[in-house]
Write an enzyme that holds these catalytic residues in place. Structure first.
Site, PDB file in Angstrom:
ATOM      1  N   GLU A 111      -1.075  -3.554  -8.145  1.00 12.38           N
ATOM      2  CA  GLU A 111      -2.329  -3.829  -7.433  1.00 12.38           C
ATOM      3  C   GLU A 111      -2.837  -2.543  -6.808  1.00 12.38           C
ATOM      4  O   GLU A 111      -2.099  -1.577  -6.634  1.00 12.38           O
ATOM      5  CB  GLU A 111      -2.126  -4.918  -6.378  1.00 12.38           C
ATOM      6  CG  GLU A 111      -1.163  -4.561  -5.257  1.00 12.38           C
ATOM      7  CD  GLU A 111      -1.848  -3.943  -4.059  1.00 12.38           C
ATOM      8  OE1 GLU A 111      -3.057  -4.158  -3.859  1.00 12.38           O
ATOM      9  OE2 GLU A 111      -1.169  -3.214  -3.309  1.00 12.38           O
ATOM     10  N   HIS A 140      -3.620  -5.403  -1.233  1.00 10.40           N
ATOM     11  CA  HIS A 140      -5.012  -5.200  -0.821  1.00 10.40           C
ATOM     12  C   HIS A 140      -5.834  -6.394  -1.311  1.00 10.40           C
ATOM     13  O   HIS A 140      -6.086  -6.535  -2.511  1.00 10.40           O
ATOM     14  CB  HIS A 140      -5.569  -3.916  -1.426  1.00 10.40           C
ATOM     15  CG  HIS A 140      -4.837  -2.681  -1.003  1.00 10.40           C
ATOM     16  ND1 HIS A 140      -3.796  -2.141  -1.739  1.00 10.40           N
ATOM     17  CD2 HIS A 140      -4.992  -1.884   0.081  1.00 10.40           C
ATOM     18  CE1 HIS A 140      -3.349  -1.052  -1.127  1.00 10.40           C
ATOM     19  NE2 HIS A 140      -4.051  -0.866  -0.023  1.00 10.40           N
ATOM     20  N   SER A 167       0.827  -1.196   0.000  1.00  8.54           N
ATOM     21  CA  SER A 167       0.000   0.000   0.000  1.00  8.54           C
ATOM     22  C   SER A 167       0.868   1.254   0.000  1.00  8.54           C
ATOM     23  O   SER A 167       1.763   1.399  -0.833  1.00  8.54           O
ATOM     24  CB  SER A 167      -0.966  -0.044   1.198  1.00  8.54           C
ATOM     25  OG  SER A 167      -1.940   0.971   1.110  1.00  8.54           O
TER      26      SER A 167
END
Length: 318
Positions: free
Chosen positions: A216, A285, A121
Site C-alpha cells: 500500500e 494510508h 507507513s
C-alpha cells in the site's frame, strides 16, 4: 537464521473490558505529530479503556522533521517495550526517520519483552526487521495521531480481534475487490510499497519469498507505482510470492487521468505474475476505518466472487 525458519514470537494477548484500563506505550520513532491530533488520539484510546503512556521524547519537535534525535527515539522505543506494565506499543504517526533506527534496535531487549507493535507507513522498516530477525509479528494498523484522532479512523473489529488473538476476516466491506482471480495461502507480509523499495540493496531487505504480499502507499502516481513494482520484480522480490493484496492506494492518481489507470498499471506491471491479485483493502494510508493486519501469520486469500483475506492464525498467545 532465515526468515522462513524463524518461529513466530507471539506476545501476550490484550483484551479490554476487565474493569482496569490497559496500559499502552505511545512513541514517535519517525516524525513529530500535530499536538491537537495527539491529544484527540489519546482521548480516543482512553474511551476504549486504554491508558496511554506517552514516551518521554514522543512530542519532541526536531531536529529537522524528526521527533527527537535518533538516540531519543530509540530510547522511547526500548523503554516502551521494556515496561513490564505496558501491554502494547502504538506509534503517533509515520512521516520519515525510522530508517535511522534500524541498526540501533536492541533485538535482545525487544525479544525478551514482546508486545504488539502498531504502525505503518515509514515504520514498515522497523516492523519488518523485528519480524524477520526475532519473529515479532507486525501489527499493520492504526496510529494515534494519524487514525485514532479521527471519529471514523479505526476499524475496531480487526483492531480488537488482532489484539485478542481471535481469527477474523476482511473483504469487500473493507474495500477489497478483485484484479486477478484465484486463491492462495501463506504468511502475510508487506507494508508501505515505497518503504519496501527503499530497503532494497541494504542489509534490511524484505524477506518476501513464499509470502502473501500486502502493498500500500499514498500519493504515488500510477507510473511511480509501476516503477516500484518493476524494481521489486528486477530485485527478485516477487519470486515465489503466492498472492498480492494492494491497499486503498489513497490519492494514487494522475491529474486528468481515468480512475482505472492505476488498476490497469498494476495488471500491466504484474503481467507475468501467476498468483491472485486484489486491491482496495483499507489498511495503512486510508480514507477511513484503518484495518489492522497481522504480518507473520498464516493467511488465506480468495480473489473473485467473494474477495476476502482470512487471518487463520493468532499473532498473540492467550
Amino acid at each position: 537464521m532465515s526468515a522462513e525458519s524463524k518461529s513466530l514470537l507471539k506476545p501476550p494477548a490484550v483484551g479490554a473490558g476487565h474493569g482496569t484500563d490497559i496500559a499502552v506505550g505511545v512513541i514517535a520513532p519517525a516524525s513529530f505529530a500535530n499536538p491537537e491530533r495527539v491529544e484527540r488520539g489519546l482521548d480516543a484510546l482512553r474511551i476504549l479503556d486504554f491508558a496511554p503512556r506517552v514516551g518521554q521524547f514522543a512530542q519532541t519537535r526536531g531536529p529537522l522533521y524528526f521527533a527527537g534525535t535518533r538516540e531519543q527515539r530509540l530510547a522511547d522505543l526500548h523503554a516502551a517495550f521494556a515496561d513490564e506494565d505496558t501491554s502494547a506499543v502504538l506509534c503517533l504517526r509515520g512521516g520519515y526517520g525510522s530508517n535511522y533506527l534500524l541498526d540501533g534496535l536492541d533485538l535482545e531487549l525487544i525479544a525478551s519483552h514482546p508486545k504488539p507493535f502498531f504502525a505503518y507507513s515509514d515504520l514498515t522498516g522497523p516492523q519488518l526487521r523485528l519480524l524477520d530477525e526475532i519473529g515479532l509479528p507486525a501489527f499493520h494498523g492504526p496510529m494515534v495521531a494519524a487514525d485514532f484522532y479521527l471519529d471514523d479512523g479505526v476499524h475496531l473489529p480487526s483492531f480488537h480481534a488482532a489484539l485478542a488473538g481471535k481469527p477474523y476476516c476482511v473483504g469487500t466491506a473493507e474495500g477489497m475487490r478483485a484484479l486477478k482471480p484465484g486463491k492462495a495461502d501463506g504468511v502475510l507480509y508487506g507494508g508501505c510499497l515505497s518503504i519496501l523499495v527503499s530497503l532494497l540493496g541494504t542489509s534490511f531487505e524484505p524477506h518476501t519469498e513464499g509470502k502473501l504480499l500486502f502493498l500500500e502507499d499514498t500519493g504515488a502516481k500510477p507510473y511511480q507505482v509501476d516503477r516500484m513494482l518493476w524494481q521489486l520484480l528486477q530485485a527478485g522480490k516477487l519470486d515465489g510470492v503466492r498472492g498480492i493484496i494492494f491497499g486503498e492506494m489513497l490519492d494514487c492518481v494522475s491529474p486528468g487521468a481515468q480512475p482505472e489507470l492505476l488498476e490497469e498499471t498494476i495488471l500491466s506491471a504484474l503481467e507475468a505474475f501467476d498468483g491472485p491479485v486484489a486491491i482496495g483493502l483499507r489498511s495503512g494510508h486510508v480514507s477511513r476505518q484503518n484495518v489492522t493486519l497481522t504480518f507473520g501469520v498464516q493467511t488465506g486469500l480468495v480473489v473473485g466472487d467473494d474477495t476476502s483475506l482470512h487471518m487463520c492464525e493468532s499473532a498473540v498467545k492467550p
